[in-house]
Design a protein around this motif. Sequence first.
Motif, mmCIF file in Angstrom:
data_model
loop_
_atom_site.group_PDB
_atom_site.id
_atom_site.type_symbol
_atom_site.label_atom_id
_atom_site.label_comp_id
_atom_site.label_asym_id
_atom_site.label_seq_id
_atom_site.Cartn_x
_atom_site.Cartn_y
_atom_site.Cartn_z
ATOM 1 N N UNK A 352 4.835 -7.695 -8.816
ATOM 2 C CA UNK A 352 4.457 -6.467 -8.135
ATOM 3 C C UNK A 352 4.761 -6.448 -6.657
ATOM 4 N N UNK A 353 5.182 -7.575 -6.114
ATOM 5 C CA UNK A 353 5.449 -7.644 -4.676
ATOM 6 C C UNK A 353 6.930 -7.404 -4.439
ATOM 7 N N UNK A 354 7.318 -6.169 -4.307
ATOM 8 C CA UNK A 354 8.731 -5.818 -4.181
ATOM 9 C C UNK A 354 9.150 -5.748 -2.720
ATOM 10 N N UNK A 355 10.458 -5.789 -2.516
ATOM 11 C CA UNK A 355 10.986 -5.645 -1.165
ATOM 12 C C UNK A 355 10.887 -4.185 -0.760
ATOM 13 N N UNK A 356 10.046 -3.865 0.169
ATOM 14 C CA UNK A 356 9.815 -2.475 0.563
ATOM 15 C C UNK A 356 10.753 -2.121 1.720
ATOM 16 N N UNK A 357 11.959 -1.737 1.336
ATOM 17 C CA UNK A 357 12.983 -1.479 2.336
ATOM 18 C C UNK A 357 12.744 -0.178 3.087
ATOM 19 N N UNK A 358 11.970 0.734 2.507
ATOM 20 C CA UNK A 358 11.829 2.071 3.087
ATOM 21 C C UNK A 358 10.377 2.418 3.418
ATOM 22 N N UNK A 359 9.537 1.423 3.655
ATOM 23 C CA UNK A 359 8.167 1.692 4.055
ATOM 24 C C UNK A 359 7.165 1.464 2.938
ATOM 25 N N UNK A 360 5.887 1.639 3.266
ATOM 26 C CA UNK A 360 4.820 1.311 2.340
ATOM 27 C C UNK A 360 4.744 2.238 1.138
ATOM 28 N N UNK A 361 5.310 3.439 1.237
ATOM 29 C CA UNK A 361 5.243 4.368 0.111
ATOM 30 C C UNK A 361 6.338 4.135 -0.922
ATOM 31 N N UNK A 362 7.279 3.281 -0.616
ATOM 32 C CA UNK A 362 8.323 2.917 -1.574
ATOM 33 C C UNK A 362 8.042 1.490 -2.027
ATOM 34 N N UNK A 363 7.518 1.365 -3.243
ATOM 35 C CA UNK A 363 7.052 0.066 -3.727
ATOM 36 C C UNK A 363 8.180 -0.823 -4.216
ATOM 37 N N UNK A 364 9.257 -0.222 -4.660
ATOM 38 C CA UNK A 364 10.399 -0.994 -5.160
ATOM 39 C C UNK A 364 11.615 -0.090 -5.179
ATOM 40 N N UNK A 365 12.769 -0.704 -5.259
ATOM 41 C CA UNK A 365 14.004 0.059 -5.284
ATOM 42 C C UNK A 365 15.093 -0.753 -5.960
ATOM 43 N N UNK A 366 16.094 -0.050 -6.449
ATOM 44 C CA UNK A 366 17.237 -0.718 -7.065
ATOM 45 C C UNK A 366 18.464 0.145 -6.818
ATOM 46 N N UNK A 367 19.597 -0.513 -6.636
ATOM 47 C CA UNK A 367 20.840 0.223 -6.430
ATOM 48 C C UNK A 367 21.131 0.534 -4.983
ATOM 49 N N UNK A 368 20.846 -0.420 -4.082
ATOM 50 C CA UNK A 368 21.094 -0.197 -2.654
ATOM 51 C C UNK A 368 21.912 -1.346 -2.072
ATOM 52 N N UNK A 369 22.794 -0.995 -1.146
ATOM 53 C CA UNK A 369 23.556 -1.995 -0.415
ATOM 54 C C UNK A 369 22.784 -2.401 0.847
ATOM 55 N N UNK A 370 23.336 -3.324 1.598
ATOM 56 C CA UNK A 370 22.667 -3.824 2.800
ATOM 57 C C UNK A 370 22.618 -2.757 3.896
ATOM 58 N N UNK A 371 21.700 -2.951 4.813
ATOM 59 C CA UNK A 371 21.554 -2.003 5.918
ATOM 60 C C UNK A 371 22.768 -2.066 6.836
ATOM 61 N N UNK A 372 23.143 -0.918 7.347
ATOM 62 C CA UNK A 372 24.284 -0.851 8.258
ATOM 63 C C UNK A 372 24.087 0.323 9.218
ATOM 64 N N UNK A 373 24.957 0.421 10.198
ATOM 65 C CA UNK A 373 24.887 1.502 11.189
ATOM 66 C C UNK A 373 26.247 2.165 11.307
ATOM 67 N N UNK A 374 26.194 3.502 11.470
ATOM 68 C CA UNK A 374 27.432 4.264 11.652
ATOM 69 C C UNK A 374 27.069 5.623 12.212
ATOM 70 N N UNK A 375 27.897 6.118 13.127
ATOM 71 C CA UNK A 375 27.737 7.456 13.713
ATOM 72 C C UNK A 375 26.332 7.667 14.271
#
Length: 481
Positions: A352-375
Amino acid sequence: MSLDRPTFSVIIPLDDHRGQWRQSWLGWKSQTVDTSLYEIILVVPPDAMLRSDIEQLVGDEARLEYSESHHDIELSAFGAAKARGNHLFFTESHCRPEPDVLELCLRAIEDHPDWSGFSCRSIPICHNALSEAEAAMYQSDIEFGMKQHPWLKVLDQCFVTRRDIYEECGGLRTDLGHFAEWVLAASYYARGHVIGYLDEARVHHYYVGRLDELEKFTLDFVRGEIRYLSEARRDPGSELLDIPIEWSERDKLDSEIARNALSALVRYSLAGWGWKRPGEMLRAFRRWAAPALLNDLRARIAARIDVVQARTMLTVLITVGSSAAARRWMKRYVASLIRLQRLDYIRSICAGHATRLFGDNVLAQIGFHCRESSAGHTFRWSEPQAAVRVAGVSARNIVRIQSPALRGPLDRIGVYFYLDGTPVDPAAIVVGHDSFMLRLDLPLSGIAVLAWACPAFNGVGDARRLGLPIAAIDVERAENE
């Protein structure tokens, strides 16, 4: 034994003594410094026979502290709490010190006032081929830690520390097993405390040379490691600890959320996209079928096969092979064992302890690449199919997905959303310049899986399968609805 404030408190946990506790006791009793400079604290587990033997041999020549624990880290922490010395000397009951260890430690304290603690040199005692391979592996790690690693310098076989600094840094956390040593070492370093290495002070460490004991030790370490990571603490030094890939990628092994991504693909394809791009649909199906149907089973089966193979080879080589080959396979065996134990423990305890990449309201996610910056934006590209498990209230919620328009206007991409496998009504979706706003009714639990599917986007010189750039996902209760 009456001491007001000795220089050293030698703390010996007596659970994992490997039949060596008498030699350890006699080694500490025979130190060259005056006995007034140190106290010996024997921390005794709940073993009636061991307690009787210790009481008969030791008498009043050491402090006996009785604990209800069987774990040597817990016993060590218990002994430290009872200690009276200005410096704590942590050791193990299967370790035998040379007679001048405390004399050399006393000199080091005077010569190195900048040291808040230091580890002594560990000399292996081996009695069979397996213990030799085990010792070679661990000695290599110890040498690296003591002489090259910037902070991994707490060695519980022979670690000396100022008592006040030990307490300031939180001491040994008894719930983390042997991973507590790493956490403590990181805490010292993060707080600016120097841990030295005293090569001339030597303690002889007995290696038991049994695979069941090795498995027990690695599992204890892994459990502490995963338990610590699951807490997501921000203590001083927490940022120094490496994140194992099994933990950082645990969301990829979440079958429920993967099934939602697969369902989004199937529904999106049946709506017409799949017939236009059959090759892309087939590639996407292959991408999601395994995690959706097998969960982490495939990874765990592969890890278990690696363990069996490595253990078999190690057992054979211990009997008929060269010592160099046995050492190589010992390292491979332990590495494969740790991977399997991590996967098993994450599945059974910490799923149940998922990587919360998008804050406390997103408990888990799948199908995402690494963080990056552009524009001028910081974001993560999703794949053409992706899913997030969101938490809100058991009523109408507003889910805002911040998505910079890096691949063109959002209303022209052709994105379809699905909540727990059901298509989201287009009337409930407001598409802005750089965001999607969805009005969603979440179930009584307040938790649901939101998935989406869209045409794949091919970036210039980028071989990845790209979907939407996601900067943030926010969930809030819809007012007055």
